[in-house]
Structures are given as C-alpha cells and as structure tokens.
Design a protein around this motif. Structure first.
Motif, short mmCIF file in Angstrom:
data_model
loop_
_atom_site.label_atom_id
_atom_site.label_comp_id
_atom_site.label_asym_id
_atom_site.label_seq_id
_atom_site.Cartn_x
_atom_site.Cartn_y
_atom_site.Cartn_z
N UNK A 20 -4.98 -3.12 -12.16
CA UNK A 20 -5.57 -3.96 -11.12
C UNK A 20 -5.07 -5.40 -11.25
N UNK A 21 -4.94 -6.10 -10.13
CA UNK A 21 -5.42 -5.74 -8.79
C UNK A 21 -4.36 -5.09 -7.90
N UNK A 22 -3.25 -4.58 -8.46
CA UNK A 22 -2.20 -3.98 -7.65
C UNK A 22 -2.72 -2.71 -6.97
N UNK A 23 -2.65 -2.62 -5.64
CA UNK A 23 -3.16 -1.43 -4.95
C UNK A 23 -2.12 -0.31 -4.91
N UNK A 24 -2.59 0.92 -4.77
CA UNK A 24 -1.76 2.10 -4.53
C UNK A 24 -0.88 2.51 -5.71
N UNK A 150 -8.66 0.44 -15.71
CA UNK A 150 -7.49 0.57 -14.83
C UNK A 150 -7.77 1.25 -13.51
N UNK A 151 -8.92 1.93 -13.39
CA UNK A 151 -9.27 2.61 -12.14
C UNK A 151 -10.12 1.74 -11.22
N UNK A 152 -10.25 0.46 -11.55
CA UNK A 152 -11.13 -0.41 -10.77
C UNK A 152 -10.70 -0.56 -9.32
N UNK A 153 -9.40 -0.51 -9.06
CA UNK A 153 -8.91 -0.59 -7.67
C UNK A 153 -9.17 0.74 -6.95
N UNK A 445 -9.38 -11.65 -9.24
CA UNK A 445 -9.38 -10.36 -8.55
C UNK A 445 -9.76 -9.23 -9.50
N UNK A 446 -9.23 -9.26 -10.72
CA UNK A 446 -9.60 -8.26 -11.71
C UNK A 446 -11.10 -8.33 -12.01
#
Length: 540
Positions: A20-24, A150-153, A445-446
């Motif tokens: 996170x915070x990188x999506x996808x 790591x699964x926060x997004x 963001x994190x």
C-alpha cells in the motif's frame, strides 16, 4: 553471488510494488518472496563457506530495499532536526526491520541443517511471525511493515481478519510463496508428477478458498441499523505552526466553525485531531481551563454533543508517586500525556492517554539503560521519554451511553490494542492523528489504509480526524465511505452504524502470533541444544 543478490533485490522491489498505497498490485505479495527463497536455496546448495553469513547479508539487502522504499517518508518527519543529522537517525527504522527479517532467514538456514526442507520452511514462517510479534511488543516497536498489512488496499480479500487479525494475512502470503517456490525448484529437481500435481492443487486451494470465503463475506455482510451522527473536523494547521505561531484560541475557533458548518441537533460526536488543543492542560484543574471552557461554550448549541479532541495534558505531584513521573524545574514531579479528551455538556471529562509511542520521538527505548541519551534527544528537539502511557486501553462514553475507542495516531497499527478497547464496550473507533509531519507522502495514505483493517477486525466504523488530512469515515467492511483531501480545511459528516457484537478476533486477540512465537522459541531452543551437543561431541 551476484545472481543471488539480484534475486534478493528483485524480491525487495516486488514487495514494494505490492505494498500500500499502490492499487491493483496486491497479488504480487503472493510471489514476492519466491526470488528470495531461490537465493537462499542457491546458497544452501552451494559449496561455499560461511553460508549462514551469506544468507543473512543477501536477504538483508532485499529487505532493506523493500522497507526503505515503503517507509521513506520517515525521513520527512525527522528532517526538522537537520537534513544531515536526520539521515543516520532515519537508518534505524529503515534497517532494524530488515535485521530482524534476515535473522529469521538465518534461523531457517540453521534449522535446515538439522532437519529437512519441509520442517525448515515451516520454521521459517514461525520465525517470521516471531519477528513480527517482537517488533510490535518491544521498546523499538515499529509494526508498520507487518506482512498482513499488505492487504490494506485490497481489503475485500481479507474479510476473515475478523477471525485472525493481520497475522492471518502473514501466514497466507508465506504459504503461497513457499508452495510456488517448491513448484519452481521442482523443475530442476527430480520431482514426481504426483507431487507436482499435489503442489498445484495446494497452491490453487490456498489462494482460492480464503479469497472466496472473504469475497462471499464481503458481499453478504449487512450492518445492523443503529445510526449515530458524527462530524469530523480537519483544521489544516501546519504542524510546525501549531505551537507558538498560531494562538490556541484561534485554532479552537477554527475547529468550532468547521464543526458548526455541518452539525445538526442530534450530532453525538465531534471528532477533532491529535493535539488540537496544543497548550498544556492540568488534568486535575481542567474544568477551569480557558480552552476547555471555550469548547464547552461551543457545545451549548448541541445538548447531546460530545467533543473528542486531542490535547497535551499533565498531572503534577509534590513527590515522585510513581516510576513514570519526571522531575520539574520547580522541584516537583509530573506525568505528561498525549491525550484524547472527551468533553460534554456537564462537568464530566474523560481522558485517554496515548499508549503506543513512537520510539525516539515520543519515548526513549530501553529508557532505564539508555537514560543518558535523553539530553541528546532533547537537544535535537524531541520529546523523548517525556510522555507517560496508560497500561490498559479504555472506552470514552457519550452522555447517551455510546462507547467509542479512542485511538491516537500510532495506536492504530496495533490490532489487539484496539480490539481490547472494543471488548470493553466500544461501538465505534475514533482515530485522531496529525500526519502533517510526513508531508504529502504515502505515509498518510498507508495510515488510512491500515485503519480499514481495524474496521474489519472489530466490525466497527472508523472515524478518522487528521489535522492536515486524510480524514475519513470507514464502514464495518473496511470501505472508505467518505474522505477529505490532503492539506484542505474541511469537515465531514456521516451517520454511522453503531455495533456491539464481538468478533472472534476481538474476543481472542493475537492468538496466532503468540502461538507462532512459542514455536519460534522452541525452534531456537532446539537449535541451541543441538549446537551444544555438537560442540561437546567435537571435544570428545
């Protein structure tokens, strides 16, 4: 050796891309450790000397890349002490986690020497969980990089955190990485078709079953309708101007105007950020404090309203009544707190003291041993060793009986700490923070993304008030329903649903890391005993 270093760095880069915070990109977590495992396997199978040292050094490099790229923003919070001086200080959070991670890998290697690959890999997971639990429990705590975060997004994937907490995510990631690693090494080893088929089926089931259960839970979850009107204020005051530059009275006036702009008669809570009242307040005489009276004056318009605000509070003593009290220049003693204060339309004031302090900035790690360093940190402008914590979490209650878990900034990274408060009767979570120190980086963001995991673990709404952003409302599934922008003066309003049900995780806390840590300790004891007997045999 160059190949192994490249594999290790590849793992670090893959894990950073997945974080996170990188999506996808979350799915990359499931294969991010495979290059690292291959590098360790190459070293173990080689004929070179000092394999343990090679494994430690090689893995440390990859982990250092991963950690530094993910928490680079720590430097922004420290550079006020001087851009050059901040660099070596920043290396502590950058390097400490990787040192512990590499130690887990080194222990895995030692276990491999005494057993076999299967037991060694099981031990690796236990050693890793033991490191993560240690890193949230000791004085140098920094659980920001706990693997389950790591699964926060992609919070839809881990709705079962209500049973396991984030450590369930740690086990999930390692399980799939290890199975993929075994599949890959099987291509260069004599691996039977039957074993390969079993591994493929295991990978598929280990990925699909938790994901399917989570998505089913996510789309079928329904909140009980039990509304409470909440207003969040984001004053957007530069953290470097809060003390001394802008009068406290004016800061509170900004907060009351923002709250007034959205408030309604039935508003239950107004939530203001960490250190919203930056002037010291004596807890024993708070009812006479001018800033408290200013807030009470605002609440006259909202008879059922409560203000949860951050503040700097203290208690004075004639003598040292406890171990936490520090001497004052006037000869007395005091306890100084970073607090969440609940103010209502009565003489009742409830206070929660921040209990998870940032090492170095808010607390001196191993203070009894390193107390001689206090003057050094004081010279650098820090508040090290100055804050006192409270040993147990608590719940703040409104006049109508609504219980809320107060969480101050760094507190929010501890799932079990929040769960313990919820277990005491909390019906929603209020996070108050001041993320402006990190500037416009991924740190803020994190921090918000991790708050989503607290919502899932407890099935409670999270209301986050940040001084400069990001402020937000998060529902019981972990969805961000409403959020502010960064560095904007604003307010948010929403009707949240209160919840009094207790999840399995709330009831049992961090049972997984405790079990993993016990197994890790047993593994270390086993290795120690084996080493002692080997040395004795060599002497004989």
């Amino acid at each position: 050796m160059k190949k192994n270093i490249s594999l290790s760095i590849s793992s670090g880069l893959l894990l950073w891309i997945a974080w996170p915070p990188t999506p996808y990109t979350t799915f990359i977590l499931f294969l991010g450790f495979v290059p690292m495992l291959l590098a360790m396997e190459n070293i173990i199978q080689s004929t070179s000397a000092k394999k343990g040292k090679q494994i430690f050094n090689t893995t440390f490099l990859g982990f250092f890349v991963w950690n530094t790229l993910c928490v680079y923003w720590v430097y922004n919070a420290l550079k006020i002490i001087g851009p050059v001086v901040a660099l070596p200080v920043t290396l502590i959070p950058y390097a400490l986690g990787p040192l512990l991670m590499s130690t887990a890998c080194w222990l895995y290697y030692r276990l491999r020497l005494k057993t076999n690959r299967t037991i060694g890999l099981i031990g690796l997971v236990c050693f890793w969980i033991g490191y993560e639990y240690l890193h949230q429990s000791w004085d140098l705590n920094f659980p920001w990089m706990t693997l389950g975060n790591g699964f926060a997004v992609s919070h839809q994937w881990v709705q079962w955190y209500e049973y396991t907490g984030v450590y369930g995510g740690t086990i999930w990631v390692w399980a799939i990485n290890i199975l993929l690693f075994l599949l890959y090494v099987g291509l260069r080893e004599v691996q039977t078709k039957k074993l390969r088929s079993k591994l493929i089926i295991s990978v598929t089931l280990t990925l699909i079953l938790p994901l399917g259960i989570s998505l089913t839970r996510y789309y079928s979850y329904e909140e009980h309708v039990n509304p409470a009107n909440i207003v969040i204020a984001q004053p957007n005051i530069d953290p470097y101007e809060k003390e001394g530059t802008i009068p406290v009275y004016n800061q509170i006036e900004t907060l009351t105007k923002l709250s007034d702009s959205l408030a309604q008669r039935n508003t239950e809570f107004f939530i203001w950020p960490e250190t919203a009242i930056v002037e010291y307040m004596d807890e024993d005489h708070i009812l006479n404090n001018s800033y408290y009276l200013q807030v009470r004056s605002f609440l006259n318009r909202y008879k059922n309203g409560n203000v949860i605000t951050g503040g700097e509070t203290y208690r004075l003593y004639d003598k040292q009544v406890n171990q936490t009290a520090s001497p004052t220049p006037n000869g007395g003693f005091w306890d100084h707190y970073s607090s969440a204060i609940n103010i209502e339309n009565s003489a009742k004031v409830q206070v929660y003291h921040k209990s998870r302090l940032v090492p170095g900035a808010e607390s001196l790690p191993f203070g009894n041993v390193l107390s001689f360093l206090k003057p050094v940190f004081a010279h650098l402008g820090g508040a090290t060793g100055n804050y006192t914590i409270q040993p147990k979490p608590s719940v703040l209650y409104s006049q109508s009986g609504i219980g809320v878990t107060p969480v101050i900034c760094y507190d929010s990274i501890w799932g079990e700490w929040v769960a313990r408060s919820v277990r005491e009767g909390s019906e929603f979570i209020a996070i108050i923070t001041n993320d402006g120190w990190w500037e416009n980086t991924s740190g803020k963001d994190q921090h918000l993304d991790y708050a989503k995991l607290r919502a899932i673990e407890t099935r409670r709404w999270v209301c986050q008030s940040a001084n400069t952003g990001i402020s937000a409302f998060i529902n019981q599934r972990g969805d961000v329903v409403k959020q502010s922008k960064w560095w904007v003066k604003t307010a948010l309003k929403h009707d949240i649903n209160l919840n009094s049900d207790i999840t399995f995780y709330v009831a049992h806390g961090d049972y997984l890391p405790k079990m993993g840590s016990i197994l890790a300790v047993l593994g270390i004891v086993f290795l120690t005993i084996k080493s002692i007997f080997r040395k004795r045999a060599a002497v004989v």
